[in-house]
Design a protein around this motif. Structure first.
Motif, PDB file in Angstrom:
ATOM      1  N   LEU A 186       0.825  -1.211   0.000  1.00  0.00           N
ATOM      2  CA  LEU A 186       0.000   0.000   0.000  1.00  0.00           C
ATOM      3  C   LEU A 186       0.855   1.255   0.000  1.00  0.00           C
ATOM      4  CD1 LEU A 186      -3.027  -0.722   2.373  1.00  0.00           C
ATOM      5  CD2 LEU A 186      -3.109  -0.103  -0.047  1.00  0.00           C
ATOM      6  N   ASP A 187       2.009   1.220   0.647  1.00  0.00           N
ATOM      7  CA  ASP A 187       2.892   2.389   0.630  1.00  0.00           C
ATOM      8  C   ASP A 187       3.291   2.740  -0.796  1.00  0.00           C
ATOM      9  OD1 ASP A 187       2.799   2.704   3.350  1.00  0.00           O
ATOM     10  OD2 ASP A 187       4.703   1.660   3.733  1.00  0.00           O
ATOM     11  N   ALA A 188       3.638   1.709  -1.591  1.00  0.00           N
ATOM     12  CA  ALA A 188       4.021   1.961  -2.981  1.00  0.00           C
ATOM     13  C   ALA A 188       2.828   2.473  -3.787  1.00  0.00           C
ATOM     14  CB  ALA A 188       4.579   0.688  -3.607  1.00  0.00           C
ATOM     15  N   LEU A 189       1.642   1.930  -3.530  1.00  0.00           N
ATOM     16  CA  LEU A 189       0.443   2.401  -4.215  1.00  0.00           C
ATOM     17  C   LEU A 189       0.166   3.858  -3.871  1.00  0.00           C
ATOM     18  CD1 LEU A 189      -2.218   1.827  -5.832  1.00  0.00           C
ATOM     19  CD2 LEU A 189      -3.259   1.292  -3.625  1.00  0.00           C
ATOM     20  N   ASN A 190       0.210   4.205  -2.577  1.00  0.00           N
ATOM     21  CA  ASN A 190      -0.036   5.588  -2.166  1.00  0.00           C
ATOM     22  C   ASN A 190       0.958   6.548  -2.799  1.00  0.00           C
ATOM     23  OD1 ASN A 190      -2.355   5.563  -0.348  1.00  0.00           O
ATOM     24  ND2 ASN A 190      -1.107   4.283   0.988  1.00  0.00           N
ATOM     25  N   GLN A 191       2.220   6.114  -2.906  1.00  0.00           N
ATOM     26  CA  GLN A 191       3.240   6.955  -3.527  1.00  0.00           C
ATOM     27  C   GLN A 191       2.937   7.165  -5.005  1.00  0.00           C
ATOM     28  OE1 GLN A 191       5.761   8.575  -2.131  1.00  0.00           O
ATOM     29  NE2 GLN A 191       6.563   9.349  -4.087  1.00  0.00           N
ATOM     30  N   ALA A 192       2.607   6.072  -5.696  1.00  0.00           N
ATOM     31  CA  ALA A 192       2.346   6.157  -7.137  1.00  0.00           C
ATOM     32  C   ALA A 192       1.123   7.015  -7.438  1.00  0.00           C
ATOM     33  CB  ALA A 192       2.163   4.758  -7.711  1.00  0.00           C
ATOM     34  N   TRP A 193       0.095   6.900  -6.620  1.00  0.00           N
ATOM     35  CA  TRP A 193      -1.139   7.634  -6.873  1.00  0.00           C
ATOM     36  C   TRP A 193      -1.134   9.048  -6.275  1.00  0.00           C
ATOM     37  CZ3 TRP A 193      -5.890   3.852  -6.055  1.00  0.00           C
ATOM     38  CH2 TRP A 193      -5.868   2.870  -7.056  1.00  0.00           C
ATOM     39  N   GLY A 194      -0.116   9.400  -5.548  1.00  0.00           N
ATOM     40  CA  GLY A 194      -0.085  10.732  -4.938  1.00  0.00           C
ATOM     41  C   GLY A 194      -1.264  10.975  -4.026  1.00  0.00           C
ATOM     42  N   THR A 195      -1.558   9.997  -3.163  1.00  0.00           N
ATOM     43  CA  THR A 195      -2.802  10.058  -2.384  1.00  0.00           C
ATOM     44  C   THR A 195      -2.772  11.057  -1.235  1.00  0.00           C
ATOM     45  OG1 THR A 195      -2.053   8.157  -1.078  1.00  0.00           O
ATOM     46  CG2 THR A 195      -3.495   7.706  -2.963  1.00  0.00           C
ATOM     47  N   THR A 196      -1.632  11.710  -1.011  1.00  0.00           N
ATOM     48  CA  THR A 196      -1.653  12.783  -0.013  1.00  0.00           C
ATOM     49  C   THR A 196      -2.485  13.952  -0.509  1.00  0.00           C
ATOM     50  OG1 THR A 196       0.439  13.593  -0.921  1.00  0.00           O
ATOM     51  CG2 THR A 196       0.554  12.178   1.033  1.00  0.00           C
ATOM     52  N   PHE A 197      -2.654  14.073  -1.827  1.00  0.00           N
ATOM     53  CA  PHE A 197      -3.523  15.118  -2.376  1.00  0.00           C
ATOM     54  C   PHE A 197      -4.974  14.779  -2.074  1.00  0.00           C
ATOM     55  CE2 PHE A 197      -6.029  17.127  -5.731  1.00  0.00           C
ATOM     56  CZ  PHE A 197      -5.545  18.426  -5.672  1.00  0.00           C
ATOM     57  N   TRP A 198      -5.719  15.766  -1.579  1.00  0.00           N
ATOM     58  CA  TRP A 198      -7.134  15.630  -1.235  1.00  0.00           C
ATOM     59  C   TRP A 198      -7.370  14.538  -0.188  1.00  0.00           C
ATOM     60  CZ3 TRP A 198     -10.459  16.119  -6.375  1.00  0.00           C
ATOM     61  CH2 TRP A 198     -10.489  17.462  -6.754  1.00  0.00           C
ATOM     62  N   GLY A 199      -6.356  14.197   0.584  1.00  0.00           N
ATOM     63  CA  GLY A 199      -6.546  13.274   1.694  1.00  0.00           C
ATOM     64  C   GLY A 199      -7.013  11.899   1.310  1.00  0.00           C
ATOM     65  N   GLN A 200      -6.467  11.351   0.226  1.00  0.00           N
ATOM     66  CA  GLN A 200      -6.970  10.078  -0.301  1.00  0.00           C
ATOM     67  C   GLN A 200      -6.167   8.856   0.168  1.00  0.00           C
ATOM     68  OE1 GLN A 200      -6.796  10.764  -4.507  1.00  0.00           O
ATOM     69  NE2 GLN A 200      -8.434  12.285  -4.491  1.00  0.00           N
ATOM     70  N   ARG A 201      -5.255   9.022   1.091  1.00  0.00           N
ATOM     71  CA  ARG A 201      -4.348   7.939   1.463  1.00  0.00           C
ATOM     72  C   ARG A 201      -5.109   6.703   1.950  1.00  0.00           C
ATOM     73  NH1 ARG A 201       0.936   7.480   1.994  1.00  0.00           N
ATOM     74  NH2 ARG A 201       1.794   5.906   3.404  1.00  0.00           N
ATOM     75  N   ASP A 498       4.942  11.382 -16.038  1.00  0.00           N
ATOM     76  CA  ASP A 498       5.540  10.046 -16.032  1.00  0.00           C
ATOM     77  C   ASP A 498       4.442   8.991 -16.047  1.00  0.00           C
ATOM     78  OD1 ASP A 498       4.508   9.911 -13.447  1.00  0.00           O
ATOM     79  OD2 ASP A 498       6.452  10.135 -12.462  1.00  0.00           O
ATOM     80  N   GLU A 499       4.802   7.724 -15.816  1.00  0.00           N
ATOM     81  CA  GLU A 499       3.837   6.634 -15.914  1.00  0.00           C
ATOM     82  C   GLU A 499       2.769   6.670 -14.833  1.00  0.00           C
ATOM     83  OE1 GLU A 499       7.702   4.644 -14.387  1.00  0.00           O
ATOM     84  OE2 GLU A 499       7.094   6.496 -15.407  1.00  0.00           O
ATOM     85  N   TYR A 500       2.919   7.527 -13.817  1.00  0.00           N
ATOM     86  CA  TYR A 500       1.920   7.666 -12.768  1.00  0.00           C
ATOM     87  C   TYR A 500       1.075   8.927 -12.957  1.00  0.00           C
ATOM     88  CZ  TYR A 500       5.285   4.381 -10.816  1.00  0.00           C
ATOM     89  OH  TYR A 500       6.146   3.328 -10.634  1.00  0.00           O
ATOM     90  N   ASP A 501       1.182   9.550 -14.118  1.00  0.00           N
ATOM     91  CA  ASP A 501       0.503  10.809 -14.425  1.00  0.00           C
ATOM     92  C   ASP A 501       0.942  11.925 -13.472  1.00  0.00           C
ATOM     93  OD1 ASP A 501      -1.259  12.204 -16.184  1.00  0.00           O
ATOM     94  OD2 ASP A 501      -2.733  12.321 -14.574  1.00  0.00           O
ATOM     95  N   ALA A 502       2.188  11.862 -13.027  1.00  0.00           N
ATOM     96  CA  ALA A 502       2.784  12.916 -12.210  1.00  0.00           C
ATOM     97  C   ALA A 502       3.704  13.757 -13.094  1.00  0.00           C
ATOM     98  CB  ALA A 502       3.582  12.322 -11.051  1.00  0.00           C
TER      99      ALA A 502
END
Length: 666
Positions: A186-201, A498-502
């Motif tokens: 889940l840590d890798a998923l949260n990093q890839a998805w940038g889930t700190t934005f809008w509190g989505q972690r 990049d491949e994560y849309d970042a």
């Protein structure tokens, strides 16, 4: 599967250009079948697809199979010398399946559960659907796998159409499993998805769901991964059926019909590795007066997906279709022009949907080889004429198409770019690809399509019309290509994420900064209808401008007005033995010639010969073949000598009539 070295026997027992279409005799009284098959012989048909939508007849009740009618059909076709493309009917599960397994129905992104009565409406993640579809594929393989008439397996029908993604509970569970395999934690998923934005972690895997409709825009990285998952889920359905067939039937190639360029939900670069022979369906866009260019794009893309090997045109139409807003009939001669354009671009089989026009159902107004008007019709006459012509082209079988130019095509980038909240609603990856391709087509250049991470060393020129998502691996690949002497043309809104849309670390175009010799400091999108003038040949652009800061590149043209006035609009940068151009505004097809003619000079490419609207393609084998198609309303002289295989005419120079086509052995 036999070797495709010389093309002969690329389908077992088939040493000629294959010609035919979908045959659905179950729609007609059985006593009419012999007459149908006699007409097939008159038309030159030597391959038909059968069984594609016959699940309810083959398995009328769970586990109860009725093969009698299919046995008789096999023997009738075999006795007539017509080979068979046998479909697995899994694009249309029967009513009993959905009655027993309502949970297998597709759920749309907004939560709508799709009902029975159409096709393609089973969830690809449904365990019940996987089991039922592989079971019927296995039974068909046991029954017909060694039949001498069988030439190829045709699994399912048009994966991804009319629906692809599914948001059912089964799909959500499968998506979570797919994410675990991809990220591991889940840590890798949260990093890839940038889930700190809008509190989505996320703190638990069970909390991760499919990106259904929500209050506002859903996480774009999640949306992108769900698109990847959807393509993979559909592919696993194909692989399951394929492997069930292979377990019972070896030596017969297995394919499915792609829709290259028109079905955006499947990554065909991945799919191509799983089929034995690439097959494609293509239908003209009736609203497009230059739809023959779109046909060429689809054919070139299909050949590229096939890695240059011969491919099957599994479906196209003899005339109008039934599902577009305005279904235009094809003009006299257009049927042959379309078929020969596909053949010129690598197809060694030319098939139609369908053999005989249906009297009932949703596609009763779709054209067919044998139309409602019967054998006295113009369409029937042209179908027979085409069959006779293709029968003279056996020596072309297995020859290859060569291209000096590649256009980058990446489904993952397109999925990412098409999500919400981009800088302008006028951004369109497909519009840019079409525009650049049209320019290359008009310049008489044959084009391959390529993934940005693939080997590009064979091409003198590479065009990146819409590479919004560009990985570091792809950027390194393009850098090596240019350094090695290649010429690269990059359009705006490329190398952004990049491949994560970042957004790339370092900002826009960062991974190509040294290749292009510049950076993009800010996007300057234009208002609707606004244009900007460029300081070169009186051309102008619209939709977009960039605030470009030079870092070694030279200015080819600058903006004369608009938000980027005085800033670079078109640039060229030298790197190693090659060069890279950047175009920071939307240029029309005519205006693109100003850029590309300079790129041609750098690449050492000579535009092809031929008048406007005359399509010329070459295939290379033991001999060289020139396929010439006149889309104009005036005759032209072809400055080549040879023998036209269609007519038998020879000469040092041949005339090409208005609307005509020739296949010339040079």
């Amino acid at each position: 599967m036999t070797s495709q070295g010389d093309g002969r026997g690329w389908l077992p027992g088939v040493g000629a250009i294959s010609y035919g279409g979908d045959y659905n005799p179950e729609q007609w009284p059985e006593e009419t079948w012999p007459a149908d098959i006699e007409l097939m012989r008159q038309a030159g048909v030597n391959l038909v697809s059968i069984g594609v939508f016959s699940w309810a007849l083959i398995e009328p009740r769970p586990g109860e199979y009725g093969f009698g009618w299919l046995d008789r059909l096999f023997e009738l076709l075999h006795d007539a010398g017509i080979r068979i493309s046998l479909g697995t009917p899994t694009a249309s599960p029967p009513a009993w399946f959905f009655h027993q397994h309502p949970e297998a129905r597709v759920v749309t992104r907004d939560g709508t559960v799709l009902g029975f009565g159409s096709r393609g409406m089973a969830s690809p993640s449904s365990a019940a659907y996987r089991e039922a579809s592989t079971s019927i594929a296995r039974e068909l393989a046991k029954r017909y796998g060694t039949h001498p008439a069988l030439a190829v397996w045709h699994v399912h029908n048009e994966y991804g159409a009319p629906v692809s993604d599914c948001y059912s509970s089964a799909s959500i569970r499968a998506f979570r499993a797919w994410l675990r395999d991809r990220y591991g934690s889940l840590d890798a998923l949260n990093q890839a998805w940038g889930t700190t934005f809008w509190g989505q972690r996320y703190g638990e895997w069970e909390h991760v769901s499919a990106p259904a409709v929500s209050a506002s825009v859903v996480n774009p990285a999640q949306r992108l991964d769900f698109a990847r998952f959807t393509s993979d889920a559909l592919l696993q359905c194909f692989i399951a059926e394929r492997d069930a067939i292979r377990a019972e039937c070896s030596g017969v190639p297995i394919t499915t019909n792609f829709m290259a360029g028109t079905c955006p939900s499947v990554d065909l670069w991945k799919w191509a590795d799983e089929v034995d022979i690439v097959a494609n369906d293509h239908y003209l866009v009736a609203a497009d007066p230059r739809s023959h260019v779109g046909l060429a794009l689809s054919a070139d893309l299909t050949r590229s997906i096939a890695r240059g090997r011969p491919w099957i045109l599994m479906e196209h139409s003899t005339s109008g279709v039934n599902w577009q807003p305005r279904n235009l009939a094809k003009r006299s001669g257009e049927l042959a022009r379309n078929a020969l354009a596909h053949l010129g671009r690598g197809a060694d089989a030319v098939m139609f949907f369908q053999w005989k026009a249906s009297r009932s159902g949703a596609e009763k107004f779709h054209s067919a080889m044998l139309p409602h008007a019967g054998t006295s019709s113009r369409v029937w006459s042209e179908v027979c004429s085409l069959g006779q012509g293709l029968g003279r082209l056996d020596e072309v079988l297995g020859s290859e198409v060569r291209a000096e130019v590649a256009v980058l095509w990446d489904w993952e980038s397109f999925w990412a770019q098409d999500l919400e909240w981009r800088p302008s609603e006028d951004l369109s990856h497909r519009e840019r690809v079409d525009a650049f391709y049209d320019r290359l087509w008009r310049d008489g250049l044959t084009v391959d399509f390529a993934h940005p991470e693939s080997d590009l060393s064979a091409y003198k020129l590479v065009v990146a019309p819409a590479s919004y998502l560009l990985t570091e691996v792809a950027a390194s690949n393009l850098r090596s290509y240019v350094e090695g002497g290649g010429t690269l043309v990059v359009s705006y809104f490329s190398a952004i994420v990049d491949e994560y849309d970042a957004v790339h670390a370092g900002g826009y175009v960062a991974p190509l900064r040294d290749v292009l010799g510049l950076t993009v400091e800010e996007f300057l999108p234009l208002r609707s209808g606004e244009t900007v003038r460029l300081s070169l040949d009186g051309i102008s652009g619209d939709v977009w401008a960039d605030d470009v800061a030079l870092d070694g590149a030279e200015v080819i043209a600058a903006f004369e007005d608009g938000p980027g006035a005085g800033k670079p609009a078109i640039t060229r940068n030298s790197l190693g033995a090659g060069s890279a151009f950047y175009v920071s505004t939307r240029l029309g097809v005519d205006e693109l010639s100003v850029v590309l003619r300079r790129a041609y000079q750098d690449a050492g490419i000579e535009p092809g010969f031929g008048p406007a609207d005359v399509e010329i393609i070459r295939r290379h084998g033991d001999s060289e073949y020139l396929i010439a198609i006149n889309h104009s309303n005036r005759p032209v002289d072809l400055p080549v000598g040879g023998t036209d295989l269609l007519s038998g005419e020879s000469g040092e120079s041949l005339k090409l009539e208005a609307g005509g086509a020739r296949v010339i052995r040079i």
